[in-house]
Design a protein around this motif. Structure first.
Motif, mmCIF file in Angstrom:
data_model
loop_
_atom_site.group_PDB
_atom_site.id
_atom_site.type_symbol
_atom_site.label_atom_id
_atom_site.label_comp_id
_atom_site.label_asym_id
_atom_site.label_seq_id
_atom_site.Cartn_x
_atom_site.Cartn_y
_atom_site.Cartn_z
ATOM 1 N N VAL A 138 -6.359 1.780 -14.382
ATOM 2 C CA VAL A 138 -7.358 1.297 -13.420
ATOM 3 C C VAL A 138 -6.724 0.271 -12.484
ATOM 4 N N ALA A 139 -5.910 -0.641 -13.043
ATOM 5 C CA ALA A 139 -5.263 -1.657 -12.227
ATOM 6 C C ALA A 139 -4.319 -1.018 -11.203
ATOM 7 N N GLN A 140 -3.649 0.046 -11.593
ATOM 8 C CA GLN A 140 -2.710 0.708 -10.697
ATOM 9 C C GLN A 140 -3.439 1.398 -9.552
ATOM 10 N N THR A 141 -4.534 2.108 -9.887
ATOM 11 C CA THR A 141 -5.271 2.808 -8.823
ATOM 12 C C THR A 141 -6.055 1.829 -7.960
ATOM 13 N N ARG A 198 -9.352 10.416 -23.732
ATOM 14 C CA ARG A 198 -9.030 10.382 -22.303
ATOM 15 C C ARG A 198 -8.604 8.975 -21.899
ATOM 16 N N LEU A 199 -7.483 8.882 -21.181
ATOM 17 C CA LEU A 199 -6.960 7.594 -20.742
ATOM 18 C C LEU A 199 -7.180 7.360 -19.251
ATOM 19 N N GLY A 200 -7.284 8.430 -18.498
ATOM 20 C CA GLY A 200 -7.428 8.296 -17.052
ATOM 21 C C GLY A 200 -6.932 9.551 -16.384
ATOM 22 N N GLU A 201 -6.528 9.420 -15.140
ATOM 23 C CA GLU A 201 -6.008 10.560 -14.403
ATOM 24 C C GLU A 201 -5.025 10.072 -13.351
ATOM 25 N N VAL A 202 -4.160 10.989 -12.910
ATOM 26 C CA VAL A 202 -3.191 10.662 -11.872
ATOM 27 C C VAL A 202 -3.213 11.760 -10.825
ATOM 28 N N ARG A 203 -2.719 11.419 -9.633
ATOM 29 C CA ARG A 203 -2.670 12.371 -8.534
ATOM 30 C C ARG A 203 -1.279 12.973 -8.415
ATOM 31 N N ARG A 204 -1.215 14.180 -7.896
ATOM 32 C CA ARG A 204 0.058 14.794 -7.503
ATOM 33 C C ARG A 204 0.236 14.535 -6.012
ATOM 34 N N VAL A 205 1.224 13.727 -5.667
ATOM 35 C CA VAL A 205 1.369 13.261 -4.293
ATOM 36 C C VAL A 205 2.658 13.787 -3.669
ATOM 37 N N VAL A 206 2.600 14.041 -2.373
ATOM 38 C CA VAL A 206 3.785 14.383 -1.590
ATOM 39 C C VAL A 206 4.224 13.127 -0.864
ATOM 40 N N CYS A 207 5.516 12.832 -0.933
ATOM 41 C CA CYS A 207 6.003 11.593 -0.337
ATOM 42 C C CYS A 207 7.408 11.798 0.218
ATOM 43 N N ILE A 229 5.725 6.649 -8.407
ATOM 44 C CA ILE A 229 6.263 6.054 -7.181
ATOM 45 C C ILE A 229 5.600 4.719 -6.852
ATOM 46 N N THR A 230 4.898 4.140 -7.813
ATOM 47 C CA THR A 230 4.204 2.876 -7.530
ATOM 48 C C THR A 230 5.167 1.822 -6.993
ATOM 49 N N ALA A 231 6.305 1.641 -7.669
ATOM 50 C CA ALA A 231 7.265 0.607 -7.256
ATOM 51 C C ALA A 231 7.898 0.949 -5.913
ATOM 52 N N ALA A 232 8.337 2.200 -5.750
ATOM 53 C CA ALA A 232 9.000 2.592 -4.501
ATOM 54 C C ALA A 232 8.053 2.518 -3.319
ATOM 55 N N ARG A 233 6.811 2.888 -3.556
ATOM 56 C CA ARG A 233 5.830 2.825 -2.475
ATOM 57 C C ARG A 233 5.498 1.379 -2.132
ATOM 58 N N GLY A 234 5.356 0.543 -3.163
ATOM 59 C CA GLY A 234 5.067 -0.863 -2.920
ATOM 60 C C GLY A 234 6.172 -1.571 -2.169
#
Length: 295
Positions: A291-294, A151-160, A238-243
């Motif tokens: 972890v750093a991203q979240t 297991r590496l982690g988890e991500v969310r399914r987001v509406v944007c 969308i990390t970059a676009a949101r930032g």
């Protein structure tokens, strides 16, 4: 034995010949010679497919065990279990691979000069055995299988959507409002006619109008930034676009449960050192990045 295995896996002699790179006549002769040697018929042949006889079923099971043992013996003889060297084949989803796997791979290559990497970025699932893949990054629930996973982690399914689109069309405050909006659907992640949401632990599907359906996350994100409508993708995409302020997330309180991210590999038998080295190196580093991203 390997020819027989390929004939069964590919479905017919011609496909096995293409897979192995040998003429059809050679495949047919080798199967006939094997049946003659055993004194038993292994395959039932038809115009399109071959099926195993009862004797063929039991013989093929033994073949798989023997071929696996031979492969491990060859790895041991070549030093794969005593020295971390050789070629390692990896696969990962396109965006996740570019953002999080490739940086770790480049650092790994510097740390292990005797290991070469072949990295395939694809949003379709590659089969570890059929496509000769050593380790794969999987995003989503894993089916029960003989494969092992870390297991590496988890991500969310987001509406944007873009701020401009939301300013012109209004901010959806609950899932029922989604039906009046224009949507961009990513075929690889979701349905093109409905999106699922969760309210108080209960999941429900809401109908949507897909003005644009695309087969890559990048295209869905670019269209959303351009103001076409709402889209749903994975949070890391969308990390970059949101930032940069190009996208805003909505309906966060109604998101489905997070999606797991795993490193998947064949756990049968001893692991070659090149694979063990990569798992030990990459696993913690990708987890740190998540972890750093979240955070």
């Amino acid at each position: 034995m390997n020819v027989l295995l390929q004939v069964v896996e590919q479905g017919n002699l011609s496909a096995a010949g293409r897979k192995l790179g040998v003429p059809l006549t050679t495949i047919s002769r080798k199967i006939s010679d094997l049946e003659k040697h055993l004194g038993a018929r292994l395959l039932q042949r038809s115009n399109r497919r071959v099926t195993l006889t009862e004797a063929g079923l039991s013989y093929l099971a033994a073949c798989k065990r023997i071929l696996h043992d031979v492969a491990e013996a060859e790895l041991a003889a070549s030093g794969a279990f005593t020295t971390a060297r050789g070629e390692l084949t990896l696969t990962a989803p396109v965006v996740f691979g570019r953002l999080h796997v490739l940086p770790v791979v480049t650092a790994f290559l510097q740390a292990y000069p005797e290991i070469d990497i072949r990295l395939t970025l694809a949003d379709r699932l590659l089969h570890l055995q059929d496509d000769h893949v050593d380790v794969a990054v999987r995003i989503g629930a894993l089916p029960d299988s003989r494969l092992r996973a870390t297991r590496l982690g988890e991500v969310r399914r987001v509406v944007c959507a873009s701020p401009q689109y939301l300013a012109a069309n209004g901010l959806p405050l609950e899932p029922a409002e989604i039906s009046r909006h224009h949507c961009i659907t990513f075929i690889g992640l979701d349905h093109t006619d409905r999106w699922s949401f969760q309210t108080n632990g209960v999941e429900s599907a809401m109908p949507i109008r897909s003005r644009l359906a695309v087969n890559t996350a990048e295209a869905a994100i670019d269209a959303a930034v351009s103001g076409v409508g709402l889209t749903r993708v994975l949070s890391y995409q969308i990390t970059a676009a949101r930032g940069a302020g190009h996208l805003m997330t909505v309906l966060e309180a109604y998101e489905p449960p997070p999606v797991p991210i795993s490193l998947v590999f064949d756990g049968q038998g001893a692991l070659p050192l090149k694979l063990r080295a990569f798992l030990d190196f990459a696993g913690p580093r990708i987890r740190e990045r998540m972890v750093a991203q979240t955070g």
